[in-house]
Design a protein around this motif. Structure first.
Motif, PDB file in Angstrom:
ATOM      1  N   PHE A 122       0.829  -1.213   0.000  1.00 22.99           N
ATOM      2  CA  PHE A 122       0.000   0.000   0.000  1.00 22.99           C
ATOM      3  C   PHE A 122       0.859   1.258   0.000  1.00 22.99           C
ATOM      4  O   PHE A 122       0.439   2.317  -0.468  1.00 22.99           O
ATOM      5  CB  PHE A 122      -0.936   0.009   1.212  1.00 22.99           C
ATOM      6  N   LEU A 123       2.093   1.153   0.516  1.00 13.53           N
ATOM      7  CA  LEU A 123       2.975   2.322   0.556  1.00 13.53           C
ATOM      8  C   LEU A 123       3.327   2.821  -0.840  1.00 13.53           C
ATOM      9  O   LEU A 123       3.643   3.993  -1.028  1.00 13.53           O
ATOM     10  CB  LEU A 123       4.270   1.978   1.295  1.00 13.53           C
ATOM     11  N   LEU A 124       3.274   1.925  -1.809  1.00 11.72           N
ATOM     12  CA  LEU A 124       3.684   2.291  -3.162  1.00 11.72           C
ATOM     13  C   LEU A 124       2.691   3.223  -3.845  1.00 11.72           C
ATOM     14  O   LEU A 124       2.975   3.754  -4.920  1.00 11.72           O
ATOM     15  CB  LEU A 124       3.897   1.028  -3.998  1.00 11.72           C
ATOM     16  N   LYS A 125       1.551   3.454  -3.211  1.00 11.38           N
ATOM     17  CA  LYS A 125       0.612   4.441  -3.764  1.00 11.38           C
ATOM     18  C   LYS A 125       1.142   5.857  -3.577  1.00 11.38           C
ATOM     19  O   LYS A 125       0.688   6.791  -4.244  1.00 11.38           O
ATOM     20  CB  LYS A 125      -0.757   4.299  -3.103  1.00 11.38           C
ATOM     21  N   TYR A 126       2.098   6.018  -2.659  1.00 15.62           N
ATOM     22  CA  TYR A 126       2.713   7.330  -2.462  1.00 15.62           C
ATOM     23  C   TYR A 126       3.784   7.533  -3.530  1.00 15.62           C
ATOM     24  O   TYR A 126       4.714   6.722  -3.645  1.00 15.62           O
ATOM     25  CB  TYR A 126       3.349   7.434  -1.075  1.00 15.62           C
ATOM     26  N   PRO A 127       3.701   8.600  -4.315  1.00 14.20           N
ATOM     27  CA  PRO A 127       4.638   8.770  -5.433  1.00 14.20           C
ATOM     28  C   PRO A 127       6.080   9.020  -5.014  1.00 14.20           C
ATOM     29  O   PRO A 127       6.993   8.883  -5.836  1.00 14.20           O
ATOM     30  CB  PRO A 127       4.068   9.989  -6.177  1.00 14.20           C
ATOM     31  N   ASN A 128       6.305   9.384  -3.750  1.00 11.92           N
ATOM     32  CA  ASN A 128       7.672   9.681  -3.310  1.00 11.92           C
ATOM     33  C   ASN A 128       8.353   8.508  -2.616  1.00 11.92           C
ATOM     34  O   ASN A 128       9.468   8.646  -2.116  1.00 11.92           O
ATOM     35  CB  ASN A 128       7.695  10.909  -2.394  1.00 11.92           C
ATOM     36  N   VAL A 129       7.709   7.333  -2.594  1.00 10.99           N
ATOM     37  CA  VAL A 129       8.317   6.154  -1.968  1.00 10.99           C
ATOM     38  C   VAL A 129       9.180   5.407  -2.977  1.00 10.99           C
ATOM     39  O   VAL A 129       8.759   5.146  -4.106  1.00 10.99           O
ATOM     40  CB  VAL A 129       7.242   5.217  -1.390  1.00 10.99           C
ATOM     41  N   ILE A 130      10.395   5.064  -2.551  1.00 11.49           N
ATOM     42  CA  ILE A 130      11.317   4.279  -3.370  1.00 11.49           C
ATOM     43  C   ILE A 130      11.618   2.980  -2.632  1.00 11.49           C
ATOM     44  O   ILE A 130      12.126   3.000  -1.505  1.00 11.49           O
ATOM     45  CB  ILE A 130      12.623   5.051  -3.645  1.00 11.49           C
ATOM     46  N   ALA A 131      11.289   1.860  -3.256  1.00 14.16           N
ATOM     47  CA  ALA A 131      11.536   0.550  -2.651  1.00 14.16           C
ATOM     48  C   ALA A 131      12.949   0.084  -2.969  1.00 14.16           C
ATOM     49  O   ALA A 131      13.523   0.434  -4.005  1.00 14.16           O
ATOM     50  CB  ALA A 131      10.524  -0.463  -3.179  1.00 14.16           C
ATOM     51  N   THR A 132      13.514  -0.707  -2.068  1.00  8.80           N
ATOM     52  CA  THR A 132      14.814  -1.332  -2.317  1.00  8.80           C
ATOM     53  C   THR A 132      14.608  -2.772  -2.767  1.00  8.80           C
ATOM     54  O   THR A 132      13.840  -3.522  -2.157  1.00  8.80           O
ATOM     55  CB  THR A 132      15.692  -1.302  -1.054  1.00  8.80           C
ATOM     56  N   ILE A 133      15.313  -3.142  -3.825  1.00  3.67           N
ATOM     57  CA  ILE A 133      15.330  -4.524  -4.300  1.00  3.67           C
ATOM     58  C   ILE A 133      16.577  -5.191  -3.736  1.00  3.67           C
ATOM     59  O   ILE A 133      17.706  -4.842  -4.092  1.00  3.67           O
ATOM     60  CB  ILE A 133      15.353  -4.589  -5.841  1.00  3.67           C
ATOM     61  N   ASN A 134      16.375  -6.138  -2.827  1.00  6.15           N
ATOM     62  CA  ASN A 134      17.487  -6.869  -2.224  1.00  6.15           C
ATOM     63  C   ASN A 134      17.634  -8.284  -2.777  1.00  6.15           C
ATOM     64  O   ASN A 134      18.602  -8.977  -2.445  1.00  6.15           O
ATOM     65  CB  ASN A 134      17.296  -6.943  -0.707  1.00  6.15           C
TER      66      ASN A 134
END
Length: 324
Positions: free
Chosen positions: A82-94
């Motif tokens: 659900f956090l990804l709905k925020y346009p300023n969130v960047i996820a880390t791919i580990n």
């Protein structure tokens, strides 16, 4: 009480940035300085990217209207999407598994983390990296950056060479590997990702307190838990309303604090909410004691307690914080 010197924070931002842009690390409550207020200030002076450890830290900033980009270090799980709905969130791919979980959401912006020696999070092999890149491109991820976390300043040169093998396989908009320990020793990437130095080059945090009681104790009288301190003479002491419940650890027993140009010894056991200080008659109820400040740096506390500065900053817990 915790007092935060925002002018010193500004100086530190300028000092660490140099020719690179800054990713400001605000994890662990901005090293005890208050993540929301610190992030608001950093945003106001032009810092565009913040770095947090986990979902809860990111959510705290988002709920307080932080608009800067926020990189989340830990891998996101399905319940976090659900956090990804925020346009300023960047996820880390580990890992490749991270990519598969995030592919359930469209237009994901991500950074890829490489494990160059820390052995914690990130991709270790070139073959896995290629598989991850192929997957991300196929599923139309916005691959915004790549980074690593060196295991120590001593091994940073060696780990940097390994990181280059990954970072130079294709063009990444943001490349960050330089930290508080290496920003002034190495030169690679277009961003530096700095935590401790932001708060410590010019010390941002001061812990201050006033006495809640001044009293005399007689020779032979003991104080605090376990009676580990017994007065050798008639003495004047004060009690301050601060203790390990605020992050002022028992490791500081026997150390000193600062007031009015002098250092005064801490005596007896440090309590959860109180410490005992041996004083002289120059101290009054309105005297201000500094438990750490530019007059008594965190570095001195860390040296005495044989711990890291990171531990001291991140343990700060105060209801009253003044920013100025």
């Amino acid at each position: 009480m915790l007092r935060i010197n925002l002018s010193n924070l500004d100086k530190n931002v300028k000092q660490v940035s140099g020719s690179k842009k800054l990713i400001a690390v605000v994890k662990s409550n901005a090293y005890g300085c208050g993540a929301v207020e610190i992030s608001k200030h950093l945003q106001s002076i032009g810092v565009e990217i913040l770095f947090v450890n986990d979902v809860d830290e990111a959510l705290e900033l988002l709920e307080n209207n932080i608009k800067a980009k926020i990189i989340i270090h830990n891998s996101l799980q399905e319940q976090d999407l659900f956090l990804l709905k925020y346009p300023n969130v960047i996820a880390t791919i580990n890992s490749l598994e991270d990519a598969k979980i995030l592919s359930k959401f469209k237009n994901v912006t991500c950074h890829i983390q490489i494990d160059t020696g820390m052995g914690r999070l990130g991709i270790k092999s070139i073959s896995e990296f290629k598989n991850v890149l192929d997957y991300l491109h196929k599923h139309k991820f916005n691959i915004n950056g790549i980074y690593t976390h060196f295991s120590s300043a001593n091994s940073a040169h060696k780990e940097l060479e390994k990181f280059k093998e990954f970072a130079e396989m294709e063009s990444f908009p943001i490349v960050h590997c330089l930290s508080s320990a290496t920003y002034n020793k190495l030169d690679y990437g277009n961003y530096c990702r700095v935590g401790l130095a932001l708060y410590d080059l010019n010390q941002v945090a001061s812990v201050i307190s006033k006495p809640i009681l001044i009293k005399k104790i007689n020779k032979g009288e003991s104080i605090s838990y376990d009676s580990i301190y017994t007065a050798q003479d008639d003495e004047l002491i004060c009690i301050l309303p601060i203790g390990y419940g605020n992050g002022y650890s028992r490791k500081f027993e026997g150390f000193h604090i600062y007031s009015q140009g002098k250092f005064y010894p801490i005596i007896g056991r440090i309590c959860m909410n109180h410490i005992f200080v041996r004083i002289d008659d120059s101290i009054a109820m309105d005297s201000i004691f500094e438990l750490t400040s530019e007059n008594l740096p965190v570095n001195d506390l860390a040296s005495f307690a044989k711990c890291t500065k990171y531990e001291i900053y991140s343990n700060f817990k105060f209801r009253k914080v003044i920013y100025k």
